[in-house]
Design a protein around this motif. Sequence first.
Motif, PDB file in Angstrom:
ATOM      1  N   ILE A  14       0.915  -1.092   0.028  1.00 49.30           N
ATOM      2  CA  ILE A  14       0.012  -0.088  -0.226  1.00 49.30           C
ATOM      3  C   ILE A  14       0.841   1.046   0.070  1.00 49.30           C
ATOM      4  CG2 ILE A  14      -2.110  -0.981   1.140  1.00 49.30           C
ATOM      5  CD1 ILE A  14      -0.980   0.190   3.851  1.00 49.30           C
ATOM      6  N   GLY A  15       2.189   1.082  -0.344  1.00 48.64           N
ATOM      7  CA  GLY A  15       3.163   2.186  -0.572  1.00 48.64           C
ATOM      8  C   GLY A  15       3.159   2.912   1.206  1.00 48.64           C
ATOM      9  N   ALA A  16       3.159   2.362   2.255  1.00 51.26           N
ATOM     10  CA  ALA A  16       3.432   2.978   3.186  1.00 51.26           C
ATOM     11  C   ALA A  16       4.858   3.321   3.819  1.00 51.26           C
ATOM     12  CB  ALA A  16       2.833   1.808   4.686  1.00 51.26           C
ATOM     13  N   ALA A  17       5.710   2.795   2.831  1.00 50.80           N
ATOM     14  CA  ALA A  17       7.164   3.183   2.939  1.00 50.80           C
ATOM     15  C   ALA A  17       7.989   2.788   4.353  1.00 50.80           C
ATOM     16  CB  ALA A  17       7.420   4.408   2.321  1.00 50.80           C
ATOM     17  N   ASN A  33       4.304   3.933  -6.340  1.00 47.67           N
ATOM     18  CA  ASN A  33       4.280   4.071  -4.831  1.00 47.67           C
ATOM     19  C   ASN A  33       4.207   2.430  -4.244  1.00 47.67           C
ATOM     20  OD1 ASN A  33       4.832   6.274  -3.440  1.00 47.67           O
ATOM     21  ND2 ASN A  33       2.602   6.797  -3.063  1.00 47.67           N
ATOM     22  N   PRO A  56       2.763  -2.923   7.341  1.00 46.20           N
ATOM     23  CA  PRO A  56       1.598  -3.174   7.916  1.00 46.20           C
ATOM     24  C   PRO A  56       0.699  -4.278   7.266  1.00 46.20           C
ATOM     25  CG  PRO A  56       1.539  -1.214   6.858  1.00 46.20           C
ATOM     26  CD  PRO A  56       3.005  -1.719   6.493  1.00 46.20           C
TER      27      PRO A  56
END
Lengths: 75, 229
Positions: A14-17, A33, A56
């Motif tokens: 989800i591109g939380a990085a 992303n 996550p």
Amino acid sequence: MAKYKIKILRDKCIGAASCVGIAPAVYQLDDKNIAYVIKEDGDTPENILLGAQSCPTNAIEIYDAETNEKIWPKD
Amino acid sequence: MEKYRGKVAEHILFNDKFQYLHIELLEPSKIEFTAGQYISVAIGGGERRSYSIASEPEMDHAVQLCVDVTPKGKGATFLRNLRPGDEVEFLAPLGRFVVEAEPKLLFVATGSGITPIRSMLLDLLQYKKDPREIRLLWGVRLVNELFWLEHFRKLHEIYENFTFMPILSKPPERWPLIAGHVTKEIEALTLDQSWGVYLCGNRFMIEEVSQLLVKKGVPQNQIHFEKFF
């Protein structure tokens, strides 16, 4: 030789990085992303694993490079 | 980045949605970070979750967090169940959501996205006495979801260069301030290439506001964001 093989599950990312925050020389986000691996042995094995554990959605799977045993996530 | 151990010293439910935690550091006993950065907390079973630091970098003996604990996920459950005296382990500091050198600063938050922005504002105003024009727009749904309100109002009173606007998407009757979404207020602002904009909140807000900012003349590389999920 890298200790771990890293597999990114792109449909789960989800591109939380958070992986990028912990091991930026290993993980980066592409222009959509989504995480990808830039260098499988770009950081210590501990940080590579921590980067995966920080995700996550468990979008990063870590395997032992020699035995192919799944290290993370624990099923 | 280092591994820290800390002890929960305070645990306050601000309201039904947002929880505040004060974690006093044990080992190492001091932390150095830049306002806007986050920590990666071990939540058990080897898993970790990221939480922005709400406290200012000048407070080097502790970290304060503010988290939306309404999601049913593992991270929210772990934090909800923490009690004073409980130990937590985390990695810090992490992240690149930090204030840059633009001549004017606009901060836009939704919900607990206010957390890293609080750290930035305290650092800029109270400690650095930064003279730049600084605006904060903070959107939540309901009036009882607002917290730190007096805190921001006081900053607004003390520092002439700082303005603060809370925005409710579901306001009560006779709400005297702005109702709607943060985008509505941004549409009304005159912005140009002198602004640096810092967005923190859900991904839909970030995408919508980013597009709007570009249309209003804010350069893409001056739009900084931290997505909360």
